[in-house]
Motif scaffolding. Structure first.
Motif, short mmCIF file in Angstrom:
data_model
loop_
_atom_site.label_atom_id
_atom_site.label_comp_id
_atom_site.label_asym_id
_atom_site.label_seq_id
_atom_site.Cartn_x
_atom_site.Cartn_y
_atom_site.Cartn_z
N ILE A 142 -11.22 3.88 -12.61
CA ILE A 142 -10.48 3.66 -11.37
C ILE A 142 -9.69 2.36 -11.45
CG2 ILE A 142 -10.70 3.33 -8.88
CD1 ILE A 142 -13.31 4.94 -9.03
N GLU A 143 -8.44 2.40 -11.02
CA GLU A 143 -7.61 1.20 -10.95
C GLU A 143 -7.81 0.48 -9.61
OE1 GLU A 143 -5.05 -1.84 -11.81
OE2 GLU A 143 -5.81 -0.30 -13.18
N ARG A 144 -7.74 1.24 -8.51
CA ARG A 144 -7.92 0.67 -7.18
C ARG A 144 -8.21 1.79 -6.21
NH1 ARG A 144 -3.35 -2.37 -4.99
NH2 ARG A 144 -2.83 -1.09 -3.20
N VAL A 145 -8.62 1.44 -5.00
CA VAL A 145 -8.92 2.43 -3.96
C VAL A 145 -8.28 1.97 -2.67
CG1 VAL A 145 -10.72 3.63 -2.66
CG2 VAL A 145 -11.13 3.00 -5.04
N GLU A 146 -7.54 2.87 -2.01
CA GLU A 146 -6.97 2.58 -0.69
C GLU A 146 -7.67 3.42 0.36
OE1 GLU A 146 -2.47 1.26 -2.09
OE2 GLU A 146 -2.73 2.88 -0.63
N ILE B 252 -10.57 13.10 0.75
CA ILE B 252 -10.55 12.36 -0.52
C ILE B 252 -9.31 12.76 -1.30
CG2 ILE B 252 -11.82 11.84 -2.63
CD1 ILE B 252 -13.19 10.95 -0.02
N LEU B 253 -8.58 11.75 -1.80
CA LEU B 253 -7.43 11.97 -2.65
C LEU B 253 -7.72 11.41 -4.04
CD1 LEU B 253 -4.56 10.65 -0.31
CD2 LEU B 253 -5.54 12.95 -0.34
N ILE B 254 -7.24 12.07 -5.06
CA ILE B 254 -7.18 11.51 -6.41
C ILE B 254 -5.71 11.36 -6.74
CG2 ILE B 254 -7.65 11.88 -8.85
CD1 ILE B 254 -10.17 13.34 -8.12
N VAL C 284 0.85 -1.18 0.00
CA VAL C 284 0.00 0.00 0.00
C VAL C 284 0.89 1.24 0.00
CG1 VAL C 284 -1.94 -1.14 1.15
CG2 VAL C 284 -0.16 -0.04 2.53
N VAL C 285 0.33 2.36 -0.46
CA VAL C 285 1.12 3.59 -0.54
C VAL C 285 0.54 4.72 0.31
CG1 VAL C 285 2.01 3.08 -2.84
CG2 VAL C 285 -0.11 4.37 -2.61
N ASN D 134 -8.05 7.19 -0.93
CA ASN D 134 -7.20 7.52 -2.08
C ASN D 134 -7.72 6.77 -3.31
OD1 ASN D 134 -5.14 8.38 -3.74
ND2 ASN D 134 -3.55 7.14 -2.78
N ILE D 135 -8.25 7.52 -4.28
CA ILE D 135 -8.77 6.94 -5.51
C ILE D 135 -7.65 6.96 -6.55
CG2 ILE D 135 -10.51 7.16 -7.31
CD1 ILE D 135 -12.09 8.80 -5.08
N ILE D 136 -7.16 5.79 -6.90
CA ILE D 136 -6.03 5.67 -7.82
C ILE D 136 -6.58 5.36 -9.21
CG2 ILE D 136 -3.90 4.42 -8.30
CD1 ILE D 136 -3.83 3.81 -5.24
#
Length: 656
Positions: free
Chosen positions: A140-144, A113-115, A42-43, A164-166
């Motif tokens: 969306i690729e993934r959400v942390e 919320i992060l993008i 995770v990041v 975090n919406i990646i």
């Protein structure tokens, strides 16, 4: 009989979609493991890539596989099935503009919320809460999901946690395209197209989608006259990520997210309105530069986030009864350094600047308009932060960090993080986290007609304590985690309304304190290669008092108890199956009849969803998403309708 016919028709459509030609599916169709073990990377927890085994915080991930199995859903619907999250309004009519995300019971706007790691807010809204429905799921690729106070790394608003919406990034492969087409209940339809890949040192990830529906009246027809009109919804979204490798060490990424949402709205709880329309646009644009050090990295972000909303209520006589035009803008600059200093000590440090302003215009009938101008409704905050991460000390890990903030109105404040954890035998983790958070009042709370009459609205200050364990009981087969938390808030901002007292007074003020605590339990099992099972339970309790110490209503629309499970199985390389269940406990809500405030109990309810997917040939995937298959009747917001049994079926075609 009608219900049975509808269900049968939906299952029949899915069966047609799942007819196979006998070819084998790709391995991704069979990948059901939710990757919840301690080896997952995770990041968001530390702003650098780390295994969950090294991180002493609660992090949950919605993986790319889970996103792929959610093409018939919105992002709020997906988040609503995560332990500790209640996304109230996610199952109301798509046209309804109101919904609130509650993470661990915290108020709307207390989850940052992060993008792609960059904070976004809605500066023209009441709570700064960002509308996640504006981000299409296929982009969306993934959400942390990072739970607990995290203002040290991310600043204001990271009170209950960070999401975090990646978004999808360019791959290193040749350019390829994909097309998604869906149709379903309530005249719902979606068309999406994506392009991804690289040409030389230039990477491109482009996605466009259109979603439309004509569902039902957003408001509930309490009298049962059946004369409420059906409210429609239309959305266009665009996502672009570009990557340019300028040198061996230096790369630049551009990121554009654009969404336009328009539709019909109603007059409020139990109140129809046949000519109330809205048009809302979200724009996010950012550029990120990354410079790789010999050992570490320097990252710089520049971004703009703008949200504009237009509401128009035009009665039959052509007069304009209500006109609202709002726009909020946020500019942000961020410089961040990640640098291992020794084999056991790592440094995360950076500076951040954020500026916000809002223009607002609202006029009802012939009354004087309410106007806010950006030259008055504005604020900025500057921050410097440092976090040191101690690692490779046997099984001991420690994060210790602090953030100094300077706000243009409120001056200086300091937030901190103290986060030790210990990993036994590389399988059993225990952790503790103590942190503080800062949330400044929003521009609306400070400058609108409902601003505090004394002008002394103060920021909210929060202390959060987490403790828990994360156990890989059987490596990659069985994981159990448990967390207890307490969140103590002073000077929380509340909306004051003097009911039945003339002249009526309505304004924002500071309450005395808010004391929230809770428990989260999760069990994830992967007993067979093709079987994945998850079970979770969440308990949240809160108490709020006003400035005089008297207890006031708290936790509106938020349940004390919620419970859920999901089970996924791949019957063959041709067909995968997933079921999701959620129990939402009793809640309390309020609504207004004229100037009178009404309180109402909302009953508990359960929802059961079923998802089917097949990949009969290499480049084609069929899917069917069946939601609320038991046709449960329930209420999320008092006076608003929710969806009964409904389904979406579609096809995804990959062009190579």
């Amino acid at each position: 009989m009608k219900k049975l016919t509808t269900i049968a028709a939906g299952l029949g459509l899915a069966q047609l979609a799942l007819i196979s030609s006998g070819a084998l599916a790709q391995d991704t169709t069979r990948t059901i493991n939710s990757q919840t073990d301690l080896e997952q990377v995770v990041v968001t927890a530390t702003r650098s890539a780390k295994r969950k085994a090294e991180v002493g915080k609660v992090v949950r991930v919605i993986t790319s596989e889970q996103i792929q199995r959610s093409q018939g859903r919105t992002l709020p619907e997906v988040l609503n099935n995560v332990a500790g999250i209640t996304y109230s309004g996610a199952n109301n009519a798509q046209s309804n503009t109101s919904a609130s995300l509650f993470l661990r019971g915290a108020s709307a706007g207390n989850t940052l919320i992060l993008i792609d790691g960059i904070p976004v807010n809605d500066a023209q809204s009441i709570s700064n809460e960002y509308d996640l429905k504006s981000i299409a799921i296929d982009q969306i690729e993934r959400v942390e999901i990072l739970k607990g106070g995290n203002s040290t790394l991310y600043g204001s608003d990271a009170v209950a946690g960070v999401i975090n919406i990646i978004t999808k990034k360019p791959t290193n492969q040749d350019l390829n395209a994909n097309v998604i087409l869906t149709a379903g209940s309530y005249n719902a339809n979606k068309q999406a197209i994506g392009l991804n890949g690289s040409v030389g040192k230039t990477g491109i990830a482009f996605n466009y989608s259109h979603t439309g529906s004509k569902e039902f009246s957003a408001a509930t027809d309490a009298a049962g006259d059946k004369n409420f009109d059906r409210d429609g919804y239309d959305q266009h979204t665009l996502s672009f990520n570009g990557k340019q490798q300028l040198s061996e060490r230096l790369s630049v990424n551009t990121n554009i997210q654009l969404s336009n949402n328009n539709g019909m709205s109603d007059g409020g709880s139990f109140a129809d309105d046949k000519d109330y329309t809205y048009d809302r646009t979200h724009f996010f644009g950012g550029i990120t530069g990354r410079y790789a050090l010999e050992n570490g990295i320097i990252i710089m972000n520049l971004s703009n986030n703008t949200v504009s909303s237009k509401f128009l209520n035009r009665p039959d006589d052509g007069s304009s009864a209500l006109t609202t035009n709002n726009k909020g803008r946020i500019w942000q600059a961020d410089l961040f350094v990640n640098k291992p200093l020794t084999s056991f000590l790592e440094l995360n440090s950076g500076v951040n600047y954020r500026s916000s302003n809002s223009d607002q215009f609202s006029q009802y009938n012939a009354y004087d308009p309410e106007i806010l101008e950006s030259e008055n409704a504005k604020s900025d905050i500057s921050s410097v932060f440092t976090s040191v991460f101690l690692k490779n000390m046997g099984g001991f890990h420690l994060e210790l960090g602090g953030r100094y903030n300077h706000h243009s109105k409120y001056g200086d404040n300091f937030t901190y993080t103290f986060n030790p954890s210990y990993l036994f035998w590389n399988r059993y983790k225990v952790f503790f986290n103590a942190s503080s958070a800062f949330k400044a009042p929003t521009l609306y709370q400070l400058h609108s007609q409902y601003r505090n009459p004394d002008g002394n609205l103060k920021p909210e200050i929060t202390q959060t304590y987490d403790a828990g364990l994360d156990l890989d009981i059987i490596k990659r087969k069985l994981n159990f985690n448990a967390t207890v938390f307490q969140r103590l808030t002073k000077d929380d901002v509340i909306y004051f309304y003097s009911e039945n007292v003339a002249p009526w007074k309505m304004y924002y003020k500071n309450g005395r304190k808010q004391n929230d605590k809770g428990l989260e339990l999760e069990l994830n099992a992967h007993p067979l290669q093709d079987l994945n099972i998850s079970v979770w339970y969440s308990f949240i309790k809160g108490k709020a008092t006003d400035e005089n110490g008297a207890e006031i209503e708290s936790f509106l629309r938020r349940p004390k108890n919620s419970f859920g499970w999901s089970a996924g199985y791949s019957f063959s390389k041709l067909l995968s199956f997933n079921m999701m269940y959620k129990y939402t406990g009793h809640r309390v809500d309020v609504y207004y009849e004229g100037f009178n405030r009404r309180s109402v109990d909302l009953k508990s309810y359960t929802l059961l969803d079923v998802y089917l997917q097949s990949q009969p040939i290499k480049n084609i995937t069929f899917f069917g998403d069946f939601k609320n298959v038991l046709d449960t009747g329930y209420v999320e917001w008092a006076g608003y309708n929710t969806r009964g049994f409904n389904f979406n079926a579609g096809i995804k075609y990959l062009v190579r």
